[in-house]
Design a protein around this motif. Structure first.
Motif, PDB file in Angstrom:
ATOM      1  N   ALA A 109       0.847  -1.200   0.000  1.00  0.00           N
ATOM      2  CA  ALA A 109       0.000   0.000   0.000  1.00  0.00           C
ATOM      3  C   ALA A 109       0.881   1.248   0.000  1.00  0.00           C
ATOM      4  O   ALA A 109       0.795   2.105   0.888  1.00  0.00           O
ATOM      5  CB  ALA A 109      -0.931  -0.016   1.204  1.00  0.00           C
ATOM      6  N   GLN A 110       1.734   1.358  -0.987  1.00  0.00           N
ATOM      7  CA  GLN A 110       2.750   2.409  -0.995  1.00  0.00           C
ATOM      8  C   GLN A 110       2.153   3.812  -1.058  1.00  0.00           C
ATOM      9  O   GLN A 110       2.649   4.730  -0.397  1.00  0.00           O
ATOM     10  CB  GLN A 110       3.712   2.177  -2.153  1.00  0.00           C
ATOM     11  CG  GLN A 110       4.508   0.885  -2.027  1.00  0.00           C
ATOM     12  CD  GLN A 110       5.485   0.671  -3.174  1.00  0.00           C
ATOM     13  OE1 GLN A 110       5.760   1.573  -3.955  1.00  0.00           O
ATOM     14  NE2 GLN A 110       6.011  -0.537  -3.286  1.00  0.00           N
ATOM     15  N   LYS A 111       1.092   3.982  -1.851  1.00  0.00           N
ATOM     16  CA  LYS A 111       0.497   5.320  -1.979  1.00  0.00           C
ATOM     17  C   LYS A 111      -0.075   5.789  -0.648  1.00  0.00           C
ATOM     18  O   LYS A 111       0.182   6.923  -0.223  1.00  0.00           O
ATOM     19  CB  LYS A 111      -0.606   5.301  -3.043  1.00  0.00           C
ATOM     20  CG  LYS A 111      -1.317   6.639  -3.213  1.00  0.00           C
ATOM     21  CD  LYS A 111      -2.353   6.589  -4.328  1.00  0.00           C
ATOM     22  CE  LYS A 111      -3.515   5.679  -3.981  1.00  0.00           C
ATOM     23  NZ  LYS A 111      -4.587   5.709  -4.996  1.00  0.00           N
ATOM     24  N   THR A 112      -0.800   4.926   0.016  1.00  0.00           N
ATOM     25  CA  THR A 112      -1.406   5.306   1.297  1.00  0.00           C
ATOM     26  C   THR A 112      -0.345   5.520   2.359  1.00  0.00           C
ATOM     27  O   THR A 112      -0.422   6.471   3.160  1.00  0.00           O
ATOM     28  CB  THR A 112      -2.411   4.233   1.755  1.00  0.00           C
ATOM     29  OG1 THR A 112      -3.368   4.004   0.708  1.00  0.00           O
ATOM     30  CG2 THR A 112      -3.145   4.670   3.010  1.00  0.00           C
ATOM     31  N   ARG A 113       0.655   4.658   2.390  1.00  0.00           N
ATOM     32  CA  ARG A 113       1.729   4.795   3.377  1.00  0.00           C
ATOM     33  C   ARG A 113       2.493   6.108   3.162  1.00  0.00           C
ATOM     34  O   ARG A 113       2.834   6.807   4.130  1.00  0.00           O
ATOM     35  CB  ARG A 113       2.675   3.595   3.295  1.00  0.00           C
ATOM     36  CG  ARG A 113       2.048   2.315   3.847  1.00  0.00           C
ATOM     37  CD  ARG A 113       2.791   1.062   3.402  1.00  0.00           C
ATOM     38  NE  ARG A 113       4.130   0.963   3.926  1.00  0.00           N
ATOM     39  CZ  ARG A 113       4.492   0.171   4.939  1.00  0.00           C
ATOM     40  NH1 ARG A 113       3.585  -0.587   5.561  1.00  0.00           N
ATOM     41  NH2 ARG A 113       5.746   0.121   5.346  1.00  0.00           N
ATOM     42  N   ALA A 114       2.744   6.448   1.910  1.00  0.00           N
ATOM     43  CA  ALA A 114       3.439   7.704   1.616  1.00  0.00           C
ATOM     44  C   ALA A 114       2.591   8.906   2.016  1.00  0.00           C
ATOM     45  O   ALA A 114       3.110   9.909   2.511  1.00  0.00           O
ATOM     46  CB  ALA A 114       3.788   7.775   0.133  1.00  0.00           C
ATOM     47  N   THR A 115       1.300   8.796   1.832  1.00  0.00           N
ATOM     48  CA  THR A 115       0.395   9.886   2.175  1.00  0.00           C
ATOM     49  C   THR A 115       0.383  10.147   3.672  1.00  0.00           C
ATOM     50  O   THR A 115       0.541  11.294   4.118  1.00  0.00           O
ATOM     51  CB  THR A 115      -1.033   9.576   1.678  1.00  0.00           C
ATOM     52  OG1 THR A 115      -1.041   9.536   0.243  1.00  0.00           O
ATOM     53  CG2 THR A 115      -2.019  10.636   2.153  1.00  0.00           C
ATOM     54  N   VAL A 116       0.192   9.104   4.485  1.00  0.00           N
ATOM     55  CA  VAL A 116       0.113   9.306   5.937  1.00  0.00           C
ATOM     56  C   VAL A 116       1.461   9.703   6.522  1.00  0.00           C
ATOM     57  O   VAL A 116       1.525  10.271   7.613  1.00  0.00           O
ATOM     58  CB  VAL A 116      -0.454   8.066   6.660  1.00  0.00           C
ATOM     59  CG1 VAL A 116      -1.868   7.763   6.159  1.00  0.00           C
ATOM     60  CG2 VAL A 116       0.438   6.850   6.510  1.00  0.00           C
ATOM     61  N   ALA A 117       2.541   9.423   5.794  1.00  0.00           N
ATOM     62  CA  ALA A 117       3.862   9.849   6.250  1.00  0.00           C
ATOM     63  C   ALA A 117       4.050  11.357   6.073  1.00  0.00           C
ATOM     64  O   ALA A 117       4.760  11.998   6.851  1.00  0.00           O
ATOM     65  CB  ALA A 117       4.947   9.104   5.493  1.00  0.00           C
ATOM     66  N   LYS A 118       3.389  11.938   5.074  1.00  0.00           N
ATOM     67  CA  LYS A 118       3.573  13.352   4.758  1.00  0.00           C
ATOM     68  C   LYS A 118       2.604  14.276   5.482  1.00  0.00           C
ATOM     69  O   LYS A 118       2.897  15.444   5.696  1.00  0.00           O
ATOM     70  CB  LYS A 118       3.418  13.560   3.244  1.00  0.00           C
ATOM     71  CG  LYS A 118       4.542  12.955   2.420  1.00  0.00           C
ATOM     72  CD  LYS A 118       4.225  12.990   0.937  1.00  0.00           C
ATOM     73  CE  LYS A 118       4.083  14.406   0.407  1.00  0.00           C
ATOM     74  NZ  LYS A 118       3.837  14.412  -1.069  1.00  0.00           N
ATOM     75  N   LEU A 119       1.436  13.754   5.851  1.00  0.00           N
ATOM     76  CA  LEU A 119       0.423  14.588   6.489  1.00  0.00           C
ATOM     77  C   LEU A 119       0.826  14.967   7.913  1.00  0.00           C
ATOM     78  O   LEU A 119       1.573  14.235   8.561  1.00  0.00           O
ATOM     79  CB  LEU A 119      -0.916  13.854   6.531  1.00  0.00           C
ATOM     80  CG  LEU A 119      -1.632  13.652   5.195  1.00  0.00           C
ATOM     81  CD1 LEU A 119      -2.795  12.682   5.373  1.00  0.00           C
ATOM     82  CD2 LEU A 119      -2.118  14.978   4.631  1.00  0.00           C
ATOM     83  N   PRO A 120       0.328  16.075   8.436  1.00  0.00           N
ATOM     84  CA  PRO A 120       0.560  16.384   9.849  1.00  0.00           C
ATOM     85  C   PRO A 120      -0.029  15.279  10.726  1.00  0.00           C
ATOM     86  O   PRO A 120      -1.116  14.764  10.433  1.00  0.00           O
ATOM     87  CB  PRO A 120      -0.187  17.704  10.053  1.00  0.00           C
ATOM     88  CG  PRO A 120      -0.397  18.259   8.687  1.00  0.00           C
ATOM     89  CD  PRO A 120      -0.484  17.099   7.756  1.00  0.00           C
ATOM     90  N   LEU A 121       0.663  14.916  11.770  1.00  0.00           N
ATOM     91  CA  LEU A 121       0.164  13.869  12.660  1.00  0.00           C
ATOM     92  C   LEU A 121      -1.193  14.254  13.244  1.00  0.00           C
ATOM     93  O   LEU A 121      -2.057  13.394  13.444  1.00  0.00           O
ATOM     94  CB  LEU A 121       1.171  13.614  13.786  1.00  0.00           C
ATOM     95  CG  LEU A 121       0.837  12.492  14.772  1.00  0.00           C
ATOM     96  CD1 LEU A 121       0.626  11.161  14.059  1.00  0.00           C
ATOM     97  CD2 LEU A 121       1.943  12.369  15.822  1.00  0.00           C
ATOM     98  N   SER A 122      -1.410  15.531  13.467  1.00  0.00           N
ATOM     99  CA  SER A 122      -2.671  16.006  14.033  1.00  0.00           C
ATOM    100  C   SER A 122      -3.856  15.826  13.094  1.00  0.00           C
ATOM    101  O   SER A 122      -5.014  15.984  13.503  1.00  0.00           O
ATOM    102  CB  SER A 122      -2.558  17.486  14.414  1.00  0.00           C
ATOM    103  OG  SER A 122      -2.260  18.264  13.261  1.00  0.00           O
ATOM    104  N   ALA A 123      -3.585  15.483  11.829  1.00  0.00           N
ATOM    105  CA  ALA A 123      -4.663  15.265  10.857  1.00  0.00           C
ATOM    106  C   ALA A 123      -5.118  13.808  10.820  1.00  0.00           C
ATOM    107  O   ALA A 123      -6.061  13.482  10.089  1.00  0.00           O
ATOM    108  CB  ALA A 123      -4.203  15.684   9.463  1.00  0.00           C
ATOM    109  N   LEU A 124      -4.477  12.940  11.600  1.00  0.00           N
ATOM    110  CA  LEU A 124      -4.728  11.503  11.506  1.00  0.00           C
ATOM    111  C   LEU A 124      -5.467  10.955  12.721  1.00  0.00           C
ATOM    112  O   LEU A 124      -5.209  11.351  13.849  1.00  0.00           O
ATOM    113  CB  LEU A 124      -3.396  10.757  11.354  1.00  0.00           C
ATOM    114  CG  LEU A 124      -2.475  11.230  10.231  1.00  0.00           C
ATOM    115  CD1 LEU A 124      -1.181  10.418  10.246  1.00  0.00           C
ATOM    116  CD2 LEU A 124      -3.155  11.137   8.876  1.00  0.00           C
ATOM    117  N   LEU A 125      -6.395  10.030  12.449  1.00  0.00           N
ATOM    118  CA  LEU A 125      -7.041   9.233  13.484  1.00  0.00           C
ATOM    119  C   LEU A 125      -6.774   7.770  13.181  1.00  0.00           C
ATOM    120  O   LEU A 125      -6.668   7.380  12.021  1.00  0.00           O
ATOM    121  CB  LEU A 125      -8.561   9.462  13.499  1.00  0.00           C
ATOM    122  CG  LEU A 125      -9.094  10.848  13.802  1.00  0.00           C
ATOM    123  CD1 LEU A 125     -10.619  10.795  13.909  1.00  0.00           C
ATOM    124  CD2 LEU A 125      -8.511  11.397  15.078  1.00  0.00           C
TER     125      LEU A 125
END
Length: 202
Positions: free
Chosen positions: A129-145
């Motif tokens: 799942a390279q696209k998704t993994r790359a995406t969550v790596a770049k986003l601010p941590l505060s944007a993730l649940l």
């Protein structure tokens, strides 16, 4: 403390559904376990998808969420442009989360700009799942649940088995690895973000 989620799917809708949902929300809002309206959204991947009807009901649910000052939990398949357009027209005042995100960084950024958190689940535990993994790596941590979508969306190593809530730890560990961040920091920030979004006292 349990959570109460109001669940409506477009196949079940009738002309009275908005009135029924309004009544249920009015009743549930008196109970502090009611924290969101969802899972609601658009699913154009299903056979015979009634697109206009789905758009109509989601619009009504977004308006109700705003009326009751509740966040939304969003589902979307093969309908991202339509979802974003509707969110821009009826911006969720209390925010929300996009459940089971597996899209691009550009898509995630559009959602974050609208105040929508990104639901990170078992998908990221698979190296493919390279696209998704790359995406969550770049986003601010505060944007993730973090989410498990138990019993669905199994994490790597448990394929074929029902998912379980305690496997959220596995997802958090993989997220920390992907982001090259401390696990404790990832766990703390995502927990606080979740509590803030759903107004849960820790």
């Amino acid at each position: 403390m349990g959570w109460v989620f109001i669940l409506f799917f477009y196949r079940q809708h009738s002309s009275e559904v908005v009135a029924e949902l309004t009544a249920r929300l009015a009743e549930a809002k008196e109970d502090d376990r009611c924290v969101a309206v969802g899972e609601c959204g658009l699913d154009f991947a299903v056979a015979g998808a009634q697109r206009e009807q789905q758009l109509e009901w989601l619009r009504a649910q977004l308006l109700l969420a705003n009326s009751y000052k509740l966040p939304v939990i969003l589902h979307c398949r093969k309908a991202f442009p339509e979802l974003v357009q509707l969110l821009r027209q009826h911006l969720p005042m209390a925010g929300g989360v996009y459940h089971g995100f597996s899209g691009s960084y550009q898509q995630a950024s559009q959602l974050v700009d609208l105040g929508i958190k990104i639901g990170v689940g078992g998908t990221i535990t698979y190296s493919r799942a390279q696209k998704t993994r790359a995406t969550v790596a770049k986003l601010p941590l505060s944007a993730l649940l973090l989410e498990t979508d138990a019993p669905d969306m199994p994490v790597a190593g448990y394929q074929g088995q029902p998912n379980r809530p305690e496997r959220l730890v596995d997802i958090a560990m993989v997220l920390a690895e992907i982001r090259a961040e401390d696990y404790a920091q990832v766990a703390q920030v995502t927990t606080l973000t979740t509590a803030e979004l759903f107004q849960i006292k820790l």
